[in-house]
Motif scaffolding. Structure first.
Motif, PDB file in Angstrom:
ATOM      1  N   PHE A  83      37.099  66.685  33.835  1.00 43.75           N
ATOM      2  CA  PHE A  83      36.324  66.342  35.022  1.00 43.75           C
ATOM      3  C   PHE A  83      35.529  67.568  35.441  1.00 43.75           C
ATOM      4  O   PHE A  83      36.085  68.656  35.526  1.00 43.75           O
ATOM      5  N   VAL A  84      34.243  67.384  35.703  1.00 40.64           N
ATOM      6  CA  VAL A  84      33.413  68.448  36.242  1.00 40.64           C
ATOM      7  C   VAL A  84      33.155  68.069  37.700  1.00 40.64           C
ATOM      8  O   VAL A  84      32.360  67.182  37.996  1.00 40.64           O
ATOM      9  N   ASP A  85      33.883  68.707  38.601  1.00 40.61           N
ATOM     10  CA  ASP A  85      33.869  68.338  40.010  1.00 40.61           C
ATOM     11  C   ASP A  85      32.820  69.115  40.792  1.00 40.61           C
ATOM     12  O   ASP A  85      32.713  70.332  40.664  1.00 40.61           O
ATOM     13  N   GLY A  86      32.071  68.395  41.621  1.00 40.19           N
ATOM     14  CA  GLY A  86      31.098  69.009  42.515  1.00 40.19           C
ATOM     15  C   GLY A  86      31.797  69.644  43.706  1.00 40.19           C
ATOM     16  O   GLY A  86      32.761  69.086  44.236  1.00 40.19           O
ATOM     17  N   CYS A  87      31.317  70.791  44.119  1.00 41.73           N
ATOM     18  CA  CYS A  87      31.972  71.539  45.201  1.00 41.73           C
ATOM     19  C   CYS A  87      31.998  70.756  46.510  1.00 41.73           C
ATOM     20  O   CYS A  87      33.010  70.752  47.214  1.00 41.73           O
ATOM     21  N   PHE A  88      30.918  70.101  46.868  1.00 38.83           N
ATOM     22  CA  PHE A  88      30.904  69.335  48.117  1.00 38.83           C
ATOM     23  C   PHE A  88      31.755  68.084  47.999  1.00 38.83           C
ATOM     24  O   PHE A  88      32.626  67.824  48.832  1.00 38.83           O
ATOM     25  N   CYS A  92      35.753  71.813  47.206  1.00 40.84           N
ATOM     26  CA  CYS A  92      36.094  73.062  46.526  1.00 40.84           C
ATOM     27  C   CYS A  92      36.711  74.044  47.527  1.00 40.84           C
ATOM     28  O   CYS A  92      36.191  74.206  48.628  1.00 40.84           O
ATOM     29  N   PRO A  93      37.819  74.700  47.148  1.00 42.54           N
ATOM     30  CA  PRO A  93      38.424  75.668  48.072  1.00 42.54           C
ATOM     31  C   PRO A  93      37.517  76.877  48.337  1.00 42.54           C
ATOM     32  O   PRO A  93      37.633  77.520  49.384  1.00 42.54           O
ATOM     33  N   ASP A  94      36.609  77.174  47.406  1.00 43.43           N
ATOM     34  CA  ASP A  94      35.704  78.311  47.597  1.00 43.43           C
ATOM     35  C   ASP A  94      34.416  77.924  48.324  1.00 43.43           C
ATOM     36  O   ASP A  94      33.917  78.685  49.141  1.00 43.43           O
ATOM     37  N   HIS A  95      33.850  76.743  47.991  1.00 41.22           N
ATOM     38  CA  HIS A  95      32.537  76.380  48.511  1.00 41.22           C
ATOM     39  C   HIS A  95      32.521  75.120  49.365  1.00 41.22           C
ATOM     40  O   HIS A  95      31.507  74.818  49.976  1.00 41.22           O
ATOM     41  N   GLY A  96      33.607  74.361  49.373  1.00 44.79           N
ATOM     42  CA  GLY A  96      33.650  73.153  50.186  1.00 44.79           C
ATOM     43  C   GLY A  96      33.651  73.524  51.649  1.00 44.79           C
ATOM     44  O   GLY A  96      34.204  74.542  52.047  1.00 44.79           O
ATOM     45  N   ARG A  97      33.002  72.714  52.451  1.00 42.23           N
ATOM     46  CA  ARG A  97      32.967  73.018  53.880  1.00 42.23           C
ATOM     47  C   ARG A  97      33.056  71.717  54.658  1.00 42.23           C
ATOM     48  O   ARG A  97      32.733  70.657  54.155  1.00 42.23           O
ATOM     49  N   GLU A  98      33.500  71.852  55.879  1.00 42.12           N
ATOM     50  CA  GLU A  98      33.605  70.694  56.752  1.00 42.12           C
ATOM     51  C   GLU A  98      32.206  70.225  57.132  1.00 42.12           C
ATOM     52  O   GLU A  98      31.373  71.032  57.541  1.00 42.12           O
ATOM     53  N   PRO A  99      31.940  68.942  57.018  1.00 42.01           N
ATOM     54  CA  PRO A  99      30.628  68.449  57.448  1.00 42.01           C
ATOM     55  C   PRO A  99      30.474  68.596  58.966  1.00 42.01           C
ATOM     56  O   PRO A  99      31.442  68.439  59.709  1.00 42.01           O
ATOM     57  N   VAL A 100      29.279  68.909  59.409  1.00 46.75           N
ATOM     58  CA  VAL A 100      29.043  69.069  60.840  1.00 46.75           C
ATOM     59  C   VAL A 100      28.227  67.914  61.408  1.00 46.75           C
ATOM     60  O   VAL A 100      28.203  67.702  62.618  1.00 46.75           O
ATOM     61  N   VAL A 101      27.555  67.158  60.556  1.00 48.91           N
ATOM     62  CA  VAL A 101      26.792  65.994  60.988  1.00 48.91           C
ATOM     63  C   VAL A 101      27.476  64.757  60.421  1.00 48.91           C
ATOM     64  O   VAL A 101      27.864  64.736  59.251  1.00 48.91           O
ATOM     65  N   ASN A 102      27.643  63.756  61.254  1.00 51.64           N
ATOM     66  CA  ASN A 102      28.305  62.504  60.855  1.00 51.64           C
ATOM     67  C   ASN A 102      29.693  62.766  60.286  1.00 51.64           C
ATOM     68  O   ASN A 102      30.109  62.149  59.310  1.00 51.64           O
ATOM     69  N   VAL A 114      39.408  63.471  47.320  1.00 48.95           N
ATOM     70  CA  VAL A 114      40.463  64.388  46.877  1.00 48.95           C
ATOM     71  C   VAL A 114      41.734  63.600  46.543  1.00 48.95           C
ATOM     72  O   VAL A 114      42.386  63.855  45.524  1.00 48.95           O
ATOM     73  N   GLU A 115      42.087  62.634  47.380  1.00 51.36           N
ATOM     74  CA  GLU A 115      43.273  61.812  47.116  1.00 51.36           C
ATOM     75  C   GLU A 115      43.108  61.028  45.815  1.00 51.36           C
ATOM     76  O   GLU A 115      44.051  60.908  45.027  1.00 51.36           O
ATOM     77  N   ARG A 116      41.906  60.502  45.570  1.00 43.72           N
ATOM     78  CA  ARG A 116      41.645  59.770  44.327  1.00 43.72           C
ATOM     79  C   ARG A 116      41.764  60.703  43.121  1.00 43.72           C
ATOM     80  O   ARG A 116      42.300  60.328  42.074  1.00 43.72           O
ATOM     81  N   ASP A 117      41.279  61.942  43.274  1.00 48.47           N
ATOM     82  CA  ASP A 117      41.419  62.924  42.189  1.00 48.47           C
ATOM     83  C   ASP A 117      42.890  63.163  41.861  1.00 48.47           C
ATOM     84  O   ASP A 117      43.277  63.189  40.686  1.00 48.47           O
ATOM     85  N   ARG A 118      43.708  63.356  42.880  1.00 47.58           N
ATOM     86  CA  ARG A 118      45.141  63.611  42.662  1.00 47.58           C
ATOM     87  C   ARG A 118      45.818  62.391  42.031  1.00 47.58           C
ATOM     88  O   ARG A 118      46.653  62.534  41.141  1.00 47.58           O
ATOM     89  N   ALA A 119      45.455  61.184  42.471  1.00 48.03           N
ATOM     90  CA  ALA A 119      46.032  59.962  41.894  1.00 48.03           C
ATOM     91  C   ALA A 119      45.617  59.821  40.430  1.00 48.03           C
ATOM     92  O   ALA A 119      46.435  59.434  39.575  1.00 48.03           O
ATOM     93  N   ALA A 120      44.377  60.156  40.115  1.00 49.21           N
ATOM     94  CA  ALA A 120      43.903  60.093  38.734  1.00 49.21           C
ATOM     95  C   ALA A 120      44.655  61.096  37.868  1.00 49.21           C
ATOM     96  O   ALA A 120      45.086  60.771  36.755  1.00 49.21           O
ATOM     97  N   VAL A 134      37.178  71.312  36.130  1.00 45.45           N
ATOM     98  CA  VAL A 134      36.371  72.515  36.329  1.00 45.45           C
ATOM     99  C   VAL A 134      35.410  72.250  37.480  1.00 45.45           C
ATOM    100  O   VAL A 134      34.961  71.125  37.682  1.00 45.45           O
ATOM    101  N   TRP A 135      35.139  73.305  38.234  1.00 50.21           N
ATOM    102  CA  TRP A 135      34.209  73.193  39.354  1.00 50.21           C
ATOM    103  C   TRP A 135      32.790  73.423  38.867  1.00 50.21           C
ATOM    104  O   TRP A 135      32.561  74.174  37.918  1.00 50.21           O
ATOM    105  N   GLU A 136      31.842  72.825  39.544  1.00 46.75           N
ATOM    106  CA  GLU A 136      30.438  72.975  39.162  1.00 46.75           C
ATOM    107  C   GLU A 136      29.966  74.413  39.242  1.00 46.75           C
ATOM    108  O   GLU A 136      29.044  74.807  38.543  1.00 46.75           O
TER     109      GLU A 136
END
Length: 177
Positions: A83-88, A92-102, A114-120, A134-136
């Motif tokens: 799996f090649v996972d996108g940071c957003f 991602c623990p390094d680049h993921g961030r809390e959304p501020v809009v909506n 994230v839950e679906r990733d763990r279940a997979a 791997v992260w993008e």
């Protein structure tokens, strides 16, 4: 689905409060351009693997016990799912961030991703698969090394090592009927 039908469905979802209205047409275009498959990091990794002689399936649906999984790259014989996972999208623990809009929409959506990733991962491991994520943002060299390490044959017998001390190209899965 034609664009007009898609736009109508989107407007109805906005009206019901199920989906946030886009901030602008530019933002809407940007979000529509995000791909589920064939992202730039994924294509670069596939190209590098192919150049090194590895053959794989892309975006193959695997029906496992109670769940369906679509790894980006699948080595069916070796049972390795990549799996090649996108940071957003995958927080991602390094680049993921809390959304501020909506955030009422995005926070639960990203949590479900994230839950679906763990279940997979759990379902694949239970079915005997090796999972490589791997992260993008990872370098192509690091991502390639992680995949190649998962594909390395695991020797079961001393006879699998030839006279020069190198391991013969015999995979454990090839020996088991």
């Amino acid at each position: 689905m034609p664009d007009s039908m898609r736009d109508q469905a989107r407007r109805q979802a906005h009206a019901k409060g199920l989906y946030p209205a886009p901030l602008s047409e530019g933002r809407s275009r940007n979000m529509r351009a995000n791909r589920r498959a064939d992202t730039k990091p994924e294509v670069a990794l596939r190209r590098a693997l192919h150049q090194r002689g590895y053959r794989y399936r892309k975006d193959l649906r695997l029906d496992l016990e109670g769940t369906r999984v679509r790894p980006d790259i699948v080595f069916t014989k070796k049972k390795v799912a990549v799996f090649v996972d996108g940071c957003f999208w995958h927080v991602c623990p390094d680049h993921g961030r809390e959304p501020v809009v909506n955030e009422w929409y995005w926070t639960p959506k990203l949590r479900r991703n994230v839950e679906r990733d763990r279940a997979a991962d759990t379902a694949l491991h239970a079915a005997g698969w090796c999972v490589v994520r791997v992260w993008e943002h990872e370098t192509l060299t690091d991502a390639l090394a992680a995949v190649v390490a998962a594909l390395k044959p695991v020797s079961e017998h001393v006879s699998d090592v030839n006279a020069s001390g190198r391991q013969n190209h015999i995979d454990r899965a090839d020996k088991i009927p």
